[in-house]
Design an enzyme around this catalytic site. Structure first.
Site, PDB file in Angstrom:
ATOM      1  N   GLU A 115     -35.620 -17.754  28.938  1.00 52.88           N
ATOM      2  CA  GLU A 115     -33.548 -18.225  28.465  1.00 52.88           C
ATOM      3  C   GLU A 115     -33.329 -17.091  27.509  1.00 52.88           C
ATOM      4  O   GLU A 115     -33.585 -16.609  26.422  1.00 52.88           O
ATOM      5  CB  GLU A 115     -34.275 -18.899  27.662  1.00 52.88           C
ATOM      6  CG  GLU A 115     -34.710 -20.307  27.650  1.00 52.88           C
ATOM      7  CD  GLU A 115     -34.362 -21.615  29.029  1.00 52.88           C
ATOM      8  OE1 GLU A 115     -32.942 -21.295  29.166  1.00 52.88           O
ATOM      9  OE2 GLU A 115     -35.108 -21.813  29.757  1.00 52.88           O
ATOM     10  N   LYS A 146     -44.228 -29.742  21.976  1.00 54.04           N
ATOM     11  CA  LYS A 146     -45.558 -29.798  22.332  1.00 54.04           C
ATOM     12  C   LYS A 146     -47.384 -30.836  22.082  1.00 54.04           C
ATOM     13  O   LYS A 146     -47.313 -31.380  22.333  1.00 54.04           O
ATOM     14  CB  LYS A 146     -45.472 -29.257  23.771  1.00 54.04           C
ATOM     15  CG  LYS A 146     -44.262 -29.081  24.858  1.00 54.04           C
ATOM     16  CD  LYS A 146     -44.573 -27.493  25.713  1.00 54.04           C
ATOM     17  CE  LYS A 146     -43.417 -27.153  26.415  1.00 54.04           C
ATOM     18  NZ  LYS A 146     -43.764 -25.800  27.744  1.00 54.04           N
ATOM     19  N   GLY A 163     -46.151 -28.617  31.458  1.00 54.03           N
ATOM     20  CA  GLY A 163     -45.163 -28.931  32.849  1.00 54.03           C
ATOM     21  C   GLY A 163     -46.876 -29.162  33.386  1.00 54.03           C
ATOM     22  O   GLY A 163     -46.700 -30.980  33.859  1.00 54.03           O
TER      23      GLY A 163
HETATM   24  N1  HSE Z   1     -40.402 -22.800  28.089  1.00 58.68           N
HETATM   25  C1  HSE Z   1     -41.457 -23.388  28.205  1.00 58.68           C
HETATM   26  C2  HSE Z   1     -42.411 -22.450  28.444  1.00 58.68           C
HETATM   27  C3  HSE Z   1     -41.255 -24.452  29.465  1.00 58.68           C
HETATM   28  O1  HSE Z   1     -41.921 -21.028  28.165  1.00 58.68           O
HETATM   29  O2  HSE Z   1     -42.975 -22.604  28.180  1.00 58.68           O
HETATM   30  C4  HSE Z   1     -41.406 -25.525  29.139  1.00 58.68           C
HETATM   31  O3  HSE Z   1     -41.341 -26.009  27.384  1.00 58.68           O
END
Ligand code: HSE
Length: 438
Positions: free
Chosen positions: A192, A207, A136
């Protein structure tokens, strides 16, 4: 001041809205730092009529987002749609074929198609930037490509998924079990409704694949990243780990090593680990991300901050736009795509370390002896062992047996588990978590 940098935005969700708000709120500062204003020409999203709380009336609308890449009034496309393939990939390809730059937060697309897209961007001599795709708001890609560029990076690892870190640290604080904390996180909007990408470690694996390519100069290679999520971590594991001086964190770890033939191999793994309480990652709580990079001259670098959310992610997207406005094209993965090394995956078996093993076993005589015999026969040395009270699995009375091994090869632990495979004494598959000491 020079001509504005004109952008198109594809995707107007949380991050897209954040980018619009940031470009508006800090417009003067951004223009001074970039040397020219950054303006929005056109936008696109799946649903035009949705109220997003921002005024979109000044921007041209495209129903088909792929068209954004071909508009003559656009210099850079910002792709915030997500998904490894589909419209996001079509838009990325169209954008480079039209000779325009791309900024994206789409980790899945880069993990799967990063090499192809970087090759296209380099052929078109345009920028392809993705700071927001990893951790992020933390500017870790920029740090690796610029601030630490003179170093060989020996190892890179960290907490790359905020949802998992929130769940694990809440389990730690409250003693509650995984399913309960996940349900609460979903109700609060932190997780989600389909949380599998996060909790099964796939998001972190995307990532990690990107980070390791930039850190090691290897072609991004998502396929061999071994990913295990946090579904099987019990409140009891967290309590045992705590008693032993560790916190449990989902860690993405990448390292290069040389095999017996002198070939460089790439190790990439995401899995829950016991992190010693003296390690800085043990104290990263909530939805925070943190990345550790170890360089051969700079030593250990630690980056920590918000790994998701509209503000932090928009901050990373707009930082990329500012770089492009200044004329920075650069190689997307720091080294030109054609020169990235195709390192073969490492064999994890000869890695050494300590591990935590937890068995759910039938509560009857001889079971502990059976487990410890398997450890003995496989050459695994046990440092400590705790047996925890009874619980029922189906109609069987069970106990949890948790142990920490002495330092040894991972292949020996795999052999011990192979010896126990199918044993009627085990009421559930064992859980192995490796230990991060320093
Ligand atoms: N869903 C991801 C997280 C953030 O929980 O870190 C976006 O990659």
């Amino acid at each position: 001041m020079s001509e504005p940098l004109r952008i198109a935005l594809a995707g107007l969700g949380t991050v897209g809205g954040g980018v619009i708000r940031l470009l508006e709120a800090n417009a003067a500062l951004i223009a001074r730092r970039a040397g020219r204003p950054i303006t929005i020409s056109a936008i696109s999203a799946r649903n035009r009529s949705k109220d997003r709380g921002v005024d979109l009336s000044g921007y041209a609308w495209e129903d088909d987002m792929v068209i954004l890449g071909e508009r003559p009034d656009v210099d850079v496309v910002v792709e915030l749609v997500g998904g490894a393939d589909g419209p996001a990939l079509a838009l990325a390809r169209t954008t480079f074929e039209a000779g325009k730059a791309l900024v994206t937060a789409n980790k899945a697309m880069i993990a799967h198609h990063g090499l192809e897209l970087a090759t296209k961007a380099e052929a078109a001599k345009v920028a392809f930037k993705f700071e927001a795709a990893v951790a992020g708001g933390i500017p870790v890609i920029k740090a690796l490509k610029e601030g630490a560029a003179a170093n060989h990076i020996d190892r890179i690892y960290g907490i790359l998924n905020g949802t998992c870190n929130y769940i694990l640290s809440t389990m730690e604080d409250t003693g509650r079990d995984f399913a309960d904390v996940l349900a609460e996180a979903q109700a609060k909007g932190f997780a989600e409704s389909d949380p599998s990408f996060d909790i099964d470690g796939i998001d972190a694996a995307h990532k990690l694949a990107i980070l390791s390519s930039i850190a090691f100069g290897t072609a991004v290679d998502f396929g061999p990243v071994a990913a295990t999520g946090i579904r099987r971590v019990l409140a009891a594991d967290i309590a045992q780990a705590d008693a032993l001086g560790y916190y449990i964190r989902l860690i993405g770890m990448a390292e290069t090593e040389f095999d017996a033939a002198g070939q460089r191999r790439l190790f990439q793994r995401v899995h829950p680990m016991l992190v010693h309480r003296d390690h800085p990652l043990a104290h990263v709580d909530g939805a925070t991300n943190a990345v550790v990079a170890e360089g051969n001259f700079v030593g250990r670098l630690l980056f920590q901050g918000a790994g998701a959310g509209d503000g932090p992610t928009a901050s990373a997207v707009v930082a990329d736009l500012i770089d492009i406005a200044r004329g920075d094209i650069g190689a997307p993965f720091s080294i030109p795509a054609a020169e990235l090394e195709q390192a073969r995956p490492a064999d994890s078996g000869h890695r050494t370390g300590k591990a935590y093993l937890r068995f759910t076993v039938a509560d009857r005589p001889g079971v502990l002896a059976e487990i410890t015999a398997a450890m003995r026969d496989a050459g695994v040395s046990i440092e400590s062992l705790i047996q925890k009270g009874r619980a029922a699995v189906g109609s069987t009375e069970t106990v949890l047996v948790a142990m920490v091994t002495h330092e040894g090869p991972e292949s020996a632990i795999a052999e011990a588990l192979r010896l126990l495979d199918g044993s009627p004494s085990l009421a559930a598959p064992p859980l192995v978590m490796h230990i991060l000491e320093d």
